[in-house]
Enzyme design. Structure first.
Site, PDB file in Angstrom:
ATOM      1  N   ARG A 118       0.832  -1.210   0.000  1.00  0.00           N
ATOM      2  CA  ARG A 118       0.000   0.000   0.000  1.00  0.00           C
ATOM      3  C   ARG A 118       0.868   1.262   0.000  1.00  0.00           C
ATOM      4  NH1 ARG A 118      -4.629   0.409   4.577  1.00  0.00           N
ATOM      5  NH2 ARG A 118      -3.036   1.520   5.741  1.00  0.00           N
ATOM      6  N   PRO A 150      10.263  -2.972   7.666  1.00  0.00           N
ATOM      7  CA  PRO A 150       9.114  -3.723   8.166  1.00  0.00           C
ATOM      8  C   PRO A 150       9.236  -3.975   9.663  1.00  0.00           C
ATOM      9  CG  PRO A 150      10.612  -5.184   7.000  1.00  0.00           C
ATOM     10  CD  PRO A 150      11.203  -3.806   6.913  1.00  0.00           C
ATOM     11  N   GLU A 177      -0.785   6.398   9.279  1.00  0.00           N
ATOM     12  CA  GLU A 177      -1.932   5.483   9.408  1.00  0.00           C
ATOM     13  C   GLU A 177      -1.810   4.859  10.784  1.00  0.00           C
ATOM     14  OE1 GLU A 177      -4.376   5.186   7.394  1.00  0.00           O
ATOM     15  OE2 GLU A 177      -3.610   6.186   5.604  1.00  0.00           O
ATOM     16  N   ARG A 211     -11.715 -10.847  11.259  1.00  0.00           N
ATOM     17  CA  ARG A 211     -10.688 -10.813  10.215  1.00  0.00           C
ATOM     18  C   ARG A 211      -9.356 -10.585  10.913  1.00  0.00           C
ATOM     19  NH1 ARG A 211      -9.801  -5.952   7.249  1.00  0.00           N
ATOM     20  NH2 ARG A 211      -8.434  -6.251   5.485  1.00  0.00           N
ATOM     21  N   CYS A 243      -6.366  -2.690  12.471  1.00  0.00           N
ATOM     22  CA  CYS A 243      -6.706  -1.324  12.905  1.00  0.00           C
ATOM     23  C   CYS A 243      -8.164  -1.043  12.614  1.00  0.00           C
ATOM     24  CB  CYS A 243      -5.820  -0.321  12.180  1.00  0.00           C
ATOM     25  SG  CYS A 243      -5.849  -0.548  10.403  1.00  0.00           S
TER      26      CYS A 243
HETATM   27  P1  NAP Z   1       4.016  -0.100  16.579  1.00  0.00           P
HETATM   28  O1  NAP Z   1       4.513  -0.608  17.858  1.00  0.00           O
HETATM   29  O2  NAP Z   1       3.745   1.349  16.440  1.00  0.00           O
HETATM   30  O3  NAP Z   1       5.075  -0.581  15.471  1.00  0.00           O
HETATM   31  C1  NAP Z   1       4.893  -0.291  14.119  1.00  0.00           C
HETATM   32  C2  NAP Z   1       6.221  -0.058  13.447  1.00  0.00           C
HETATM   33  O4  NAP Z   1       6.865   1.039  14.077  1.00  0.00           O
HETATM   34  C3  NAP Z   1       7.167  -1.246  13.537  1.00  0.00           C
HETATM   35  O5  NAP Z   1       7.850  -1.379  12.317  1.00  0.00           O
HETATM   36  C4  NAP Z   1       8.131  -0.820  14.628  1.00  0.00           C
HETATM   37  O6  NAP Z   1       9.411  -1.379  14.488  1.00  0.00           O
HETATM   38  C5  NAP Z   1       8.195   0.673  14.368  1.00  0.00           C
HETATM   39  N1  NAP Z   1       8.698   1.441  15.499  1.00  0.00           N
HETATM   40  C6  NAP Z   1       8.563   1.203  16.819  1.00  0.00           C
HETATM   41  N2  NAP Z   1       9.214   2.142  17.535  1.00  0.00           N
HETATM   42  C7  NAP Z   1       9.775   2.993  16.638  1.00  0.00           C
HETATM   43  C8  NAP Z   1      10.592   4.155  16.756  1.00  0.00           C
HETATM   44  N3  NAP Z   1      10.975   4.639  17.921  1.00  0.00           N
HETATM   45  N4  NAP Z   1      10.989   4.763  15.614  1.00  0.00           N
HETATM   46  C9  NAP Z   1      10.639   4.283  14.418  1.00  0.00           C
HETATM   47  N5  NAP Z   1       9.879   3.179  14.242  1.00  0.00           N
HETATM   48  C10 NAP Z   1       9.436   2.555  15.347  1.00  0.00           C
HETATM   49  O7  NAP Z   1       2.656  -0.788  16.149  1.00  0.00           O
HETATM   50  P2  NAP Z   1       2.302  -2.343  16.059  1.00  0.00           P
HETATM   51  O8  NAP Z   1       2.008  -2.826  17.408  1.00  0.00           O
HETATM   52  O9  NAP Z   1       3.304  -3.063  15.248  1.00  0.00           O
HETATM   53  O10 NAP Z   1       1.004  -2.307  15.151  1.00  0.00           O
HETATM   54  C11 NAP Z   1      -0.252  -2.214  15.651  1.00  0.00           C
HETATM   55  C12 NAP Z   1      -0.762  -0.788  15.539  1.00  0.00           C
HETATM   56  O11 NAP Z   1      -0.758  -0.381  14.170  1.00  0.00           O
HETATM   57  C13 NAP Z   1      -2.193  -0.684  15.993  1.00  0.00           C
HETATM   58  O12 NAP Z   1      -2.368   0.474  16.754  1.00  0.00           O
HETATM   59  C14 NAP Z   1      -2.964  -0.595  14.681  1.00  0.00           C
HETATM   60  O13 NAP Z   1      -4.211   0.032  14.795  1.00  0.00           O
HETATM   61  C15 NAP Z   1      -2.016   0.170  13.831  1.00  0.00           C
HETATM   62  N6  NAP Z   1      -2.308  -0.052  12.415  1.00  0.00           N
HETATM   63  C16 NAP Z   1      -2.871   0.967  11.711  1.00  0.00           C
HETATM   64  C17 NAP Z   1      -3.194   0.781  10.387  1.00  0.00           C
HETATM   65  C18 NAP Z   1      -3.825   1.885   9.592  1.00  0.00           C
HETATM   66  O14 NAP Z   1      -3.838   1.787   8.367  1.00  0.00           O
HETATM   67  N7  NAP Z   1      -4.355   2.923  10.220  1.00  0.00           N
HETATM   68  C19 NAP Z   1      -2.938  -0.455   9.774  1.00  0.00           C
HETATM   69  C20 NAP Z   1      -2.370  -1.479  10.521  1.00  0.00           C
HETATM   70  C21 NAP Z   1      -2.050  -1.259  11.851  1.00  0.00           C
HETATM   71  P3  NAP Z   1       9.934  -2.610  15.399  1.00  0.00           P
HETATM   72  O15 NAP Z   1       9.136  -3.775  15.025  1.00  0.00           O
HETATM   73  O16 NAP Z   1      11.333  -2.766  15.010  1.00  0.00           O
HETATM   74  O17 NAP Z   1       9.737  -2.190  16.823  1.00  0.00           O
END
Ligand code: NAP
Length: 483
Positions: free
Chosen positions: A166, A182, A257, A285, A291
């Protein structure tokens, strides 16, 4: 039945993709299968200097890629769509193994992810400009769109393929080059997509992929680099806000997002059976780890008992087990940490007096959780305030339309709402009252590559997909010309 092969035969590359070469690093990071706790692969662990090498490669490739005819760029994306479609099972297998999700969801995601390459391959040659006379005729106003430059992309674990395509498809389409990072839990799918893009003919340096255990440090260095022109982030609101502070330092355009807390509102007169079918999609799903997942159910008092009983029956029919086995409806959560966050929320709810009983049994080994319908929940309790990200459905009852709308909008998030109403006209009228970037009316799924995906309030900035998605990677430029 097992879906083709074992984890030891995963075809994903494991290095860093920099300047068209797969590079190995001395230290390696394990990628786990959350259904069995076995190691699927060991991947590269990028340093700050690797991250900046990826930026350098993307910056160099931009010189040529940005002026490559749109038709040529489109044809490469089209080939990527064709390769992904031909190898859909491979993609689904990698997703199911590293993320844990059910096979049906993995195939669904692989299909959805490939569609972004097709949709944007069709958009590449249609980037519009504008020509008009100034109202006083002293000049002409020519408006153009040009690619921004190097795009840094960060994606989450819950849709490891779709969140990557996307972003990559519109960026490449617009003439930008990319450095993709990723999630560390699910990097193999993105690395496989990197290989697909190379096979599709993407020139060296146009797409670079880094995996790292030093995410904050590497990302900060990349964002501070003047060669980086934009950030496209998908993940939690917490991390999104942190990144926005960093991008503010350079006034860097940022597409965000972020998290959601979607209300699923069943208004008086709605068809309960249709609402149950929609609820099973909106909630289940990806095992609730979306999200867009329905997070809170608000049901009109006249329908609440029937809806709750039928949802409990539907949950009880779900089979929980490894996603790679096609017979299972719900796979593992991505990690024990994510599973335990859901358990904690349930424990807090029980502490507040609700009864939460699992609908079915789960395997002993692996990050599994049973689906729960939670009755008689109070609006404002922990289950309605937090993004649950798992197969738990709290049900709140309401009496009047205004009350249902007020409770649905009573959140700092605004990604998506689900509205079930007695007819489409009423549904659209109620949809207009929802404070969210997307509203699904009398259906449980809204996402589509051809639609603008994104949120209001703290759910984000910008839109991905649709006609809007490409503009996240284009800069508007105006020429004042005396003709
Ligand atoms: P996350 O903890 O925010 O992590 C997402 C990404 O951010 C990962 O690649 C992570 O890397 C990176 N990251 C973490 N700390 C960072 C920092 N200090 N600097 C730069 N990058 C950093 O979120 P998640 O738990 O993986 O995903 C779930 C969240 O995503 C939920 O809140 C969901 O709603 C949201 N989401 C939103 C959408 C949308 O389109 N709105 C779609 C899907 C998911 P590491 O893995 O290396 O820590």
């Amino acid at each position: 039945m097992s879906a083709a092969g074992t984890s030891s035969t995963l075809p994903a590359p494991t290095g860093l993709l920099i300047g068209g070469q797969w590079q190995q690093t001395d230290s390696r990071l394990p990628v786990m299968d959350p259904a069995t706790f076995t190691v699927l692969a060991e991947i590269g662990d990028a340093s700050v200097s690797d991250g900046l090498d990826a930026v350098a490669a993307a910056s160099e490739a931009f010189t040529t890629w940005s002026v490559t005819p749109a038709r040529q760029r489109a044809e490469i994306l089209r080939r990527a769509f064709e390769i992904m479609t031909a190898e859909l099972e491979t993609c689904a297998r990698i997703i199911a193994l590293e993320n844990g999700k059910a096979w049906r969801d993995a195939v669904g995601e692989a299909t959805y992810a490939a569609e972004f390459f097709r949709w944007f391959s069709e958009e590449a040659s249609r980037i519009e400009g504008d020509f008009r006379y100034a109202p006083n005729r002293d000049k002409t106003i020519i408006t153009d769109h040009r690619p921004m430059g190097v795009a840094y992309m960060i994606t989450p674990w819950n849709f490891p393929a779709a969140m990557a395509t996307r972003k990559l498809a519109p960026a490449l389409d617009a003439g930008c080059t990319a450095v993709l990072k990723p999630d560390s839990e699910t990097p193999l799918t993105a690395l496989w997509i990197g290989d697909v893009l190379q096979r599709a003919g993407v020139p060296a340096g146009v797409v670079n992929i880094i995996t790292t255990s030093r995410t904050g440090e590497v990302s900060s260095a990349i964002l501070a680099d003047p060669r980086v022109a934009t950030l496209s982030f998908t993940g939690s609101t917490f991390v999104g806000k942190m990144l926005l502070k960093q991008t503010a330092e350079r006034v860097l355009p940022s597409s965000m997002e972020l998290g959601g807390n979607a209300p699923f509102v069943v208004f008086e007169g709605a068809d309960v059976d249709a609402a149950i079918s929609g609820a099973m999609v909106a909630k289940m799903r990806n095992g609730g780890a979306a999200c867009t997942a329905a997070n809170r159910f608000y049901v009109h008092a006249s329908l609440a008992e029937e809806f709750t009983t039928k949802l409990e029956a539907a949950f009880a029919g779900l089979k929980v087990g490894p996603g790679i086995d096609q017979g299972n409806d719900l796979g593992a959560m991505v990690s024990v940490k994510e599973r335990d966050k859901i358990v904690e929320l349930l424990q807090e709810a029980v502490g507040e007096g609700v009864v939460a009983t699992p609908s079915t049994s789960v395997p002993d080994l692996g990050a599994f959780i049973a689906p729960y319908v939670v009755r008689d929940v109070q609006h404002g309790s922990a289950l309605t305030r937090n993004e649950i990200f798992g197969p738990v459905a709290p049900i709140v009852t309401f009496e009047t339309e205004d009350e249902g709308v007020r409770m649905a909008n009573d959140t700092e998030y605004g990604l998506i709402s689900y509205v079930y109403a007695k007819d489409p006209g009423t549904g659209v009228r109620l949809a207009r009252r929802m404070e969210s970037g997307m509203v699904a009316v009398n259906r449980g799924l809204a996402s589509d590559p051809a639609a603008p995906f994104g949120g209001m309030k703290e759910s984000g900035l910008g839109r991905e997909g649709g006609f809007a998605g490409i503009h996240e990677f284009l800069e508007t430029q105006y020429f004042a010309v005396d003709l």
